[in-house]
Write an enzyme that holds these catalytic residues in place. Structure first.
Site, PDB file in Angstrom:
ATOM      1  N   LYS A  64      12.365 -22.719 -13.620  1.00 37.52           N
ATOM      2  CA  LYS A  64      12.947 -24.007 -13.222  1.00 37.52           C
ATOM      3  C   LYS A  64      12.100 -24.800 -12.223  1.00 37.52           C
ATOM      4  CE  LYS A  64      17.879 -23.261 -14.026  1.00 37.52           C
ATOM      5  NZ  LYS A  64      19.203 -23.359 -13.409  1.00 37.52           N
ATOM      6  N   ASP A 100      22.498 -29.518 -14.202  1.00 40.14           N
ATOM      7  CA  ASP A 100      23.498 -28.665 -13.535  1.00 40.14           C
ATOM      8  C   ASP A 100      24.427 -29.513 -12.652  1.00 40.14           C
ATOM      9  OD1 ASP A 100      22.847 -26.202 -14.599  1.00 40.14           O
ATOM     10  OD2 ASP A 100      21.362 -25.750 -13.062  1.00 40.14           O
ATOM     11  N   ALA A 121      24.264 -19.749  -0.864  1.00 40.25           N
ATOM     12  CA  ALA A 121      23.273 -20.785  -0.522  1.00 40.25           C
ATOM     13  C   ALA A 121      22.006 -20.627  -1.356  1.00 40.25           C
ATOM     14  CB  ALA A 121      22.951 -20.718   0.966  1.00 40.25           C
TER      15      ALA A 121
END
Ligand code: NAP
Length: 272
Positions: A64, A100, A121
């Site tokens: 990604k 997303d 996180a």
């Protein structure tokens, strides 16, 4: 139309089932494949995308971030998040997008969310923060097992999205009473963590919405406990389908039926 998901390892991804159903139901001739590509082969894969008639791709772990400098352009949203999960062509240029955020926001549309607590996180929490920023939620708290990572992400949220995010100690998280609770940790995932939850029924307050990003199993321990405490729940498939619907729209220009898609995947997860 040729599309697929690129990642490594790919395992049992739901994306081929979902996108092949979507292409067929929208009357778009094409097929969606699984492309397991190791990090050292990513550059060659992008060359293949540029030379073969590939209309687009879903990008997943671990590519990604690495894919971003290989593209002609990256959307502002993906660039702020620092991750691309979708490749598509626009006027002859290979673009990177992050769907997303759209996926996370999709089931929250039409609700007036005033406060939220994000549990975790990591990468998914960044998309959640971007989504909450877009929804204009300005009372956001963040609790993470490693406090330093929560602090870093909160500082980044201020810098990137102009959001003031309060951090809460992981051990004291039950003191928070937000309207929206979002689990972005892997607690509750099928396997050895299935019975674990980042939040317990007795910590729930009236009117809370519990949103789990984990979608396998569909009814996680977190959602089961929240439901038993009278909370509204949103399962992780809603986000998964929402992000895929946005990808499908970028590739075909058409909207998939998200309710039918959710049913299809829920049946698959239930083993029917
Ligand atoms: P990630 O970058 O690895 O982050 C995981 C986070 O969970 C970290 O903050 C980590 O805390 C915390 N964590 C891990 N194990 C924990 C434990 N035992 N107790 C408490 N906290 C723990 O992962 P990610 O990419 O954000 O993904 C997180 C989850 O979201 C995964 O289950 C993924 O499948 C799901 N997801 C779903 C969708 C969807 O479409 N529904 C999309 C994206 C992700 P530390 O910082 O302390 O390690």
């Amino acid at each position: 139309m040729l599309c697929g998901v690129v990642g490594y390892p790919l395992g049992h991804s739901l994306s081929p089932l979902l996108h092949n159903w979507a292409l067929q139901s929208l009357g778009a001739a094409g097929a969606y494949f699984s492309w397991p590509v190791e990090p050292k082969e990513l550059t060659a894969f992008i060359t293949a995308v540029r030379t073969l008639p590939i209309a687009g791709a879903s990008v997943t772990i671990p590519h990604k971030e690495a894919v971003m400098p290989m593209l002609d352009a990256v959307s502002e949203s993906a660039s702020r998040i620092g991750a691309v999960n979708t490749l598509y062509w626009n006027k002859g240029k290979l673009f990177g997008e992050n769907t997303d955020v759209a996926g996370f926001v999709a089931p929250l549309q039409g609700r007036d969310i005033e406060s939220a607590l994000i549990l975790g996180a990591g990468g998914a929490a960044r998309a959640v923060l971007a989504g909450l920023a877009g929804l204009g939620v300005n009372n956001v708290q963040l609790a993470n097992r490693s406090a330093s990572k929560a602090g870093q992400l909160a500082a980044e949220a201020q810098h990137v999205w102009g959001m003031t995010v309060q951090t809460a100690c992981w051990e004291d998280r039950k003191e928070c009473s937000p309207q929206l609770l979002v689990n972005t940790t892997p607690l509750g995932m099928r396997g050895e963590r299935e019975r674990e939850t980042p939040w317990q029924a007795e910590w729930c307050c009236k009117g809370q919405i519990a949103y789990d990003l984990v979608y396998n199993p569909l009814q996680t321990q977190f959602l089961a406990e929240a439901e038993s405490a009278g909370c509204e729940t949103i399962d992780g498939l809603a986000m998964f389908v929402g992000q895929a619907a946005k990808q499908c729209e970028l590739w075909t220009g058409k909207q998939m039926d998200q309710a039918v898609a959710h049913e299809l995947l829920a049946r698959e997860l239930a083993g029917c």
